[in-house]
Design an enzyme around this catalytic site. Sequence first.
Site, mmCIF file in Angstrom:
data_model
loop_
_atom_site.group_PDB
_atom_site.id
_atom_site.type_symbol
_atom_site.label_atom_id
_atom_site.label_comp_id
_atom_site.label_asym_id
_atom_site.label_seq_id
_atom_site.Cartn_x
_atom_site.Cartn_y
_atom_site.Cartn_z
ATOM 1 N N ARG A 170 0.829 -1.221 0.000
ATOM 2 C CA ARG A 170 0.000 0.000 0.000
ATOM 3 C C ARG A 170 0.861 1.268 0.000
ATOM 4 O O ARG A 170 0.534 2.251 0.673
ATOM 5 C CB ARG A 170 -0.969 0.011 1.199
ATOM 6 C CG ARG A 170 -1.939 -1.135 1.205
ATOM 7 C CD ARG A 170 -2.849 -1.179 -0.031
ATOM 8 N NE ARG A 170 -3.563 -2.441 -0.076
ATOM 9 C CZ ARG A 170 -3.151 -3.503 -0.784
ATOM 10 N NH1 ARG A 170 -2.061 -3.453 -1.541
ATOM 11 N NH2 ARG A 170 -3.850 -4.606 -0.767
ATOM 12 N N SER A 220 -10.999 -1.163 3.451
ATOM 13 C CA SER A 220 -10.306 -1.577 4.680
ATOM 14 C C SER A 220 -9.689 -0.352 5.342
ATOM 15 O O SER A 220 -8.912 0.359 4.723
ATOM 16 C CB SER A 220 -9.179 -2.561 4.355
ATOM 17 O OG SER A 220 -9.725 -3.753 3.873
ATOM 18 N N GLU A 290 -4.824 2.496 6.712
ATOM 19 C CA GLU A 290 -4.507 2.414 5.283
ATOM 20 C C GLU A 290 -5.158 3.605 4.578
ATOM 21 O O GLU A 290 -4.591 4.201 3.665
ATOM 22 C CB GLU A 290 -5.058 1.097 4.730
ATOM 23 C CG GLU A 290 -4.993 1.009 3.223
ATOM 24 C CD GLU A 290 -5.477 -0.345 2.696
ATOM 25 O OE1 GLU A 290 -5.318 -1.378 3.373
ATOM 26 O OE2 GLU A 290 -6.018 -0.352 1.569
HETATM 27 C C1 LIG Z 1 -15.597 -0.818 -0.919
HETATM 28 C C2 LIG Z 1 -14.116 -0.591 -1.099
HETATM 29 C C3 LIG Z 1 -13.293 -1.664 -1.362
HETATM 30 C C4 LIG Z 1 -11.908 -1.474 -1.522
HETATM 31 N N1 LIG Z 1 -11.130 -2.559 -1.793
HETATM 32 C C5 LIG Z 1 -9.793 -2.390 -1.963
HETATM 33 C C6 LIG Z 1 -8.949 -3.506 -2.260
HETATM 34 O O1 LIG Z 1 -9.395 -4.645 -2.394
HETATM 35 N N2 LIG Z 1 -7.630 -3.271 -2.422
HETATM 36 C C7 LIG Z 1 -7.077 -2.020 -2.312
HETATM 37 O O2 LIG Z 1 -5.865 -1.884 -2.488
HETATM 38 N N3 LIG Z 1 -7.847 -0.949 -2.039
HETATM 39 C C8 LIG Z 1 -9.196 -1.094 -1.870
HETATM 40 N N4 LIG Z 1 -9.979 -0.004 -1.587
HETATM 41 C C9 LIG Z 1 -9.349 1.319 -1.420
HETATM 42 C C10 LIG Z 1 -9.211 2.164 -2.703
HETATM 43 O O3 LIG Z 1 -10.180 1.810 -3.684
HETATM 44 C C11 LIG Z 1 -7.814 2.057 -3.290
HETATM 45 O O4 LIG Z 1 -6.840 2.511 -2.369
HETATM 46 C C12 LIG Z 1 -7.661 2.871 -4.591
HETATM 47 O O5 LIG Z 1 -6.406 2.593 -5.162
HETATM 48 C C13 LIG Z 1 -7.776 4.381 -4.360
HETATM 49 O O6 LIG Z 1 -7.956 5.004 -5.615
HETATM 50 P P1 LIG Z 1 -8.726 6.398 -5.734
HETATM 51 O O7 LIG Z 1 -8.690 6.808 -7.170
HETATM 52 O O8 LIG Z 1 -10.078 6.310 -5.131
HETATM 53 O O9 LIG Z 1 -7.786 7.317 -4.875
HETATM 54 P P2 LIG Z 1 -8.197 8.500 -3.882
HETATM 55 O O10 LIG Z 1 -8.966 7.950 -2.737
HETATM 56 O O11 LIG Z 1 -8.810 9.618 -4.655
HETATM 57 O O12 LIG Z 1 -6.754 8.937 -3.366
HETATM 58 C C14 LIG Z 1 -5.976 8.058 -2.583
HETATM 59 C C15 LIG Z 1 -4.545 8.609 -2.529
HETATM 60 O O13 LIG Z 1 -4.012 8.600 -3.857
HETATM 61 C C16 LIG Z 1 -3.656 9.915 -4.267
HETATM 62 N N5 LIG Z 1 -3.973 10.023 -5.703
HETATM 63 C C17 LIG Z 1 -5.117 9.688 -6.322
HETATM 64 N N6 LIG Z 1 -4.997 9.878 -7.647
HETATM 65 C C18 LIG Z 1 -3.751 10.338 -7.872
HETATM 66 C C19 LIG Z 1 -3.014 10.727 -9.020
HETATM 67 N N7 LIG Z 1 -3.541 10.683 -10.248
HETATM 68 N N8 LIG Z 1 -1.738 11.170 -8.858
HETATM 69 C C20 LIG Z 1 -1.169 11.240 -7.621
HETATM 70 N N9 LIG Z 1 -1.812 10.897 -6.489
HETATM 71 C C21 LIG Z 1 -3.091 10.443 -6.618
HETATM 72 C C22 LIG Z 1 -4.457 10.852 -3.395
HETATM 73 O O14 LIG Z 1 -3.815 12.113 -3.263
HETATM 74 C C23 LIG Z 1 -4.493 10.072 -2.091
HETATM 75 O O15 LIG Z 1 -3.295 10.254 -1.374
HETATM 76 C C24 LIG Z 1 -11.365 -0.170 -1.431
HETATM 77 C C25 LIG Z 1 -12.213 0.921 -1.181
HETATM 78 C C26 LIG Z 1 -13.570 0.721 -1.026
HETATM 79 C C27 LIG Z 1 -14.471 1.905 -0.789
#
Ligand SMILES: Cc1cc2nc3c(=O)[nH]c(=O)nc-3n(C[C@H](O)[C@H](O)[C@H](O)COP(=O)(O)OP(=O)(O)OC[C@H]3O[C@@H](n4cnc5c(N)ncnc54)[C@H](O)[C@@H]3O)c2cc1C
Length: 296
Positions: A170, A220, A290
């Site tokens: 992560r 999580s 996380e």
């Molecule tokens: C129901 C549910 C299930 C999930 N299951 C999993 C799973 O199985 N495995 C897992 O790993 N995660 C899981 N997640 C967490 C999440 O989906 C992941 O961490 C995902 O990678 C976050 O992507 P995001 O675009 O939503 O990022 P955001 O939430 O928008 O941002 C997260 C971080 O990434 C940074 N960021 C986002 N986009 C960029 C970019 N283009 N450039 C630089 N920085 C950026 C943000 O600044 C922040 O620090 C889950 C979440 C939910 C709600």
Amino acid sequence: MNKDLFQDFKNLSFDEEMKNHTSFQLGGPVDVFIEGEGIEDIRKAVEICKKENIPLMVLGKGTNLLISDKGMDGLVLHIGEAFTDIHREGQDLVAGAGLSLKKLAEFALKEGLTGLEFAHGIPGSVGGAMTMNAGAYDGECVQVVKEVGLMTRDGDYLVVAGEDMDFAYRHSRIQDEGSICLWARFALKEGDPKAIQEKMEDLWQRRVQKQPLEYASAGSMFKRPPGHYAGQLIDQAGCRGLYHKGAQISQKHCGFVINRGGARTQDVVDLIHTVQKEVKDRFGVDLETEVRVLGR
Ligand SMILES: Cc1cc2nc3c(=O)[nH]c(=O)nc-3n(C[C@H](O)[C@H](O)[C@H](O)COP(=O)(O)OP(=O)(O)OC[C@H]3O[C@@H](n4cnc5c(N)ncnc54)[C@H](O)[C@@H]3O)c2cc1C
């Protein structure tokens, strides 16, 4: 801060409520919110923030964020619709940072390419996944990412090899340097579309059975502590279903904190602290979030 500095941006709003942009449906207003329209647009925003010393947060799909009720100082730069191109080159896929992992995995399936089945059910964007080294079941981004297009906080454009992304559990270099992910290249293999589809469906069914997808959450809440499972420790500490002002430790999956409706960020934070203390007292284990907790 002087909001006029951003007046030239086309897709701009002030005091935008972050709860409208997070899967937790929580978070107060940010001073300035910009929808990224292209690379030059992003460079301009980065340069203004650097020159004026304005905090900048990049937003993907907001599925791993817990933002303060009081909101955030500075600029939130959304990498969304303008960055959703995807194409195939040989056995590689090159995808924009705003593309959802679901669409990425579906494109791979359509092309008969295997390696991204694990990503199908993760609700974030490609950029968020590069930041978090997102993973599920037997897969993790580090296994398939060949190159990433980044913009540094100085406005420089870099193409970084997967092995130089400092991917760990992560974690990636994006978290350390605050660079902005623009696109990623995934190295995949030819596969049997039927087998790819079956695996995606199987992983999705496992999620539906185990995760409280019917409630707002950020997935999580805690990282897996070495040698343990966070959900199991929380359960054994007696916190399953623990409820605090609309925030709750999910009955279905103790690793998830859910918003049952009406919770504020502070309520989620209070609940997190309670659980961390119970697990520490009981097992001597520190639970680290996380989910990225940000804001005023
Ligand atoms: C129901 C549910 C299930 C999930 N299951 C999993 C799973 O199985 N495995 C897992 O790993 N995660 C899981 N997640 C967490 C999440 O989906 C992941 O961490 C995902 O990678 C976050 O992507 P995001 O675009 O939503 O990022 P955001 O939430 O928008 O941002 C997260 C971080 O990434 C940074 N960021 C986002 N986009 C960029 C970019 N283009 N450039 C630089 N920085 C950026 C943000 O600044 C922040 O620090 C889950 C979440 C939910 C709600």
